[in-house]
Design a protein around this motif. Structure first.
Motif, PDB file in Angstrom:
ATOM      1  N   HIS A 107       0.832  -1.152   0.057  1.00  0.00           N
ATOM      2  CA  HIS A 107      -0.027   0.129   0.159  1.00  0.00           C
ATOM      3  C   HIS A 107       1.000   1.269  -0.055  1.00  0.00           C
ATOM      4  O   HIS A 107       1.486   1.476   0.968  1.00  0.00           O
ATOM      5  N   HIS A 131       1.314   5.297  -1.988  1.00  0.00           N
ATOM      6  CA  HIS A 131       0.636   6.502  -3.046  1.00  0.00           C
ATOM      7  C   HIS A 131       1.743   7.097  -3.783  1.00  0.00           C
ATOM      8  O   HIS A 131       2.424   8.056  -3.465  1.00  0.00           O
ATOM      9  N   GLU A 163      -8.565   2.891  -1.282  1.00  0.00           N
ATOM     10  CA  GLU A 163      -8.883   2.635   0.101  1.00  0.00           C
ATOM     11  C   GLU A 163     -10.234   3.058   0.236  1.00  0.00           C
ATOM     12  O   GLU A 163     -10.534   4.084   0.135  1.00  0.00           O
ATOM     13  N   ASP A 177       2.765   3.086   3.156  1.00  0.00           N
ATOM     14  CA  ASP A 177       1.701   4.246   2.870  1.00  0.00           C
ATOM     15  C   ASP A 177       2.268   5.414   2.626  1.00  0.00           C
ATOM     16  O   ASP A 177       2.010   6.396   3.222  1.00  0.00           O
ATOM     17  N   HIS A 216      -5.481  -1.946   5.595  1.00  0.00           N
ATOM     18  CA  HIS A 216      -4.255  -1.366   5.628  1.00  0.00           C
ATOM     19  C   HIS A 216      -3.905  -0.665   6.805  1.00  0.00           C
ATOM     20  O   HIS A 216      -4.642  -0.169   7.448  1.00  0.00           O
TER      21      HIS A 216
HETATM   22 ZN   LIG Z   1      -3.054   5.159   2.034  1.00  0.00          ZN
END
Ligand SMILES: [Zn+2]
Ligand SMILES: [Zn+2]
Length: 275
Positions: free
Chosen positions: A21, A23, A109, A224, A174
Motif C-alpha cells: 500500500h 501512494h 482505500e 503508506d 491497510h
Molecule cells: Zn493510504
C-alpha cells in the motif's frame, strides 16, 4: 503533512518484498519516468513490486496509468472514506470502469474514518461514509477483487458493516492500527492485516501487542508512503524503498527472522493480489 527532514538513507536490502500500500502520486510521481525512478529506488533494496492506492478520482486515474506504465506497479482504486460525499453517479461509473482494468488488484482505500469528520472542511459525515463503504464492498464482490480497508477509530462499525453487507473473499486492513482484540477479531474472519511504519513507533505498544498475534498467512507490509515514515526517520519523506526498515521492526516484534518475514509477506501479497 509537511516533510521537513531529509530523505532517509537507503536501508540494507531485504529481498523479496512487496509494498502492499503506497501512494506514488503523493510521493511526487507524475509520469512514467518519475514512477520508474521511485520503483527503481525500491527495487535496489529488494522491494520488487508496489501497489499504488487511490483516494480520489484523479488519483484513481493516475494509479491505473502508473500500473500500465510499469509492470512492477499495481493499482487499487476507490474514493477515500473522507471523500465518500463525492461518490455521485458519474464518480461511480468512472470508478467501475477503472476498477475493471486488469492492472487493478484491489478496491480501495475505502472504509470508515471517524477521526476527520468535524475537523476537516468538506469531510464526508459518518452516514455518507457508511453508504460509500457499502458501495465499494459491493463493487469488490462484483469484480471479485480484494477490498482494501482504511480504518480510523471505527473498529466496531467497520466489522459490523462488513458482516451486514457480506465481506468479499479477501479483505485487507491497510495500516492496521488497532489493538490485540481487533487483530484477533480480524484473524477469526480471515482478514489480512497490513502493517506500516507505525509499528516501529516507540509509543505504539498496543499495536505491537496486536502485531505479535497475526498468523503468518494473514500478514502484509506497506509504507503508506509518503506518510508514516518508520522510526528513526519520523517526519522525513517516506517512499517504497523505506519498507525494509518497517519489516525489520516488525520482525523484531514478532521474534521472526527478517528474511523469513520478507518471504512470508511477499508470498501473501502475491496470493491476495494475484500478482
Ligand atoms: Zn493510504
Ligand atoms: Zn488509509
Amino acid at each position: 503533512m509537511r516533510n521537513t527532514r531529509p530523505a532517509p538513507e537507503p536501508p540494507e536490502p531485504l529481498s523479496p518484498l512487496v509494498d502492499a500500500h503506497t501512494h506514488l502520486d503523493a510521493c511526487g510521481a507524475t509520469d512514467a519516468e518519475s514512477v520508474a525512478a521511485i520503483v527503481d529506488r525500491a527495487e535496489a533494496v529488494g522491494v520488487r513490486q508496489v501497489v499504488t492506492i487511490a483516494d480520489d478520482l484523479d488519483a484513481a486515474r493516475f494509479a491505473v496509468r502508473a500500473a500500465n506504465w510499469d509492470l512492477r506497479v499495481f493499482a487499487a482504486v476507490a474514493l477515500h472514506p473522507t471523500r465518500a460525499n463525492a461518490l455521485d453517479n458519474a464518480a461511480k461509473a468512472e470508478l467501475e470502469k477503472l476498477a475493471a482494468d486488469e492492472r487493478v488488484v484491489a478496491i480501495g482505500e475505502t472504509g470508515l474514518d471517524y477521526y476527520w469528520p468535524g475537523k476537516l472542511d468538506g469531510c464526508a459525515d459518518i452516514e455518507e461514509q457508511v453508504e460509500g463503504f457499502r458501495w465499494h464492498i459491493d463493487l469488490a464482490k462484483r469484480l471479485d477483487k480484494p477490498l482494501m480497508i482504511h480504518n480510523r477509530e471505527a473498529d466496531h462499525d467497520l466489522l459490523a458493516v462488513l458482516l451486514d453487507e457480506g465481506a468479499p473473499e479477501t479483505v485487507i486492513f491497510h495500516c492496521f492500527s488497532s489493538d490485540a482484540n481487533m487483530a484477533i477479531a480480524c484473524a477469526e474472519e480471515g482478514y489480512v492485516l497490513s502493517f506500516s511504519g507505525t509499528v516501529s513507533f516507540k509509543n505504539a505498544h498496543e499495536l505491537r501487542e496486536a502485531a505479535k498475534l497475526v498468523p503468518d498467512e494473514l500478514i502484509l507490509v506497506e509504507t503508506d508512503a509518503p506518510f508514516l515514515t518508520p522510526h528513526p526517520f519520523r517526519g522525513a519523506p517516506n517512499e517504497p524503498y523505506c519498507l525494509p526498515y518497517t519489516v525489520r521492526a516488525l520482525a523484531e516484534v514478532r521474534e521472526q527472522d527478517p528474511a523469513k518475514l520478507a518471504k512470508i509477506t511477499t508470498a501473501n501479497a502475491r496470493r491476495v493480489y494475484g500478482i
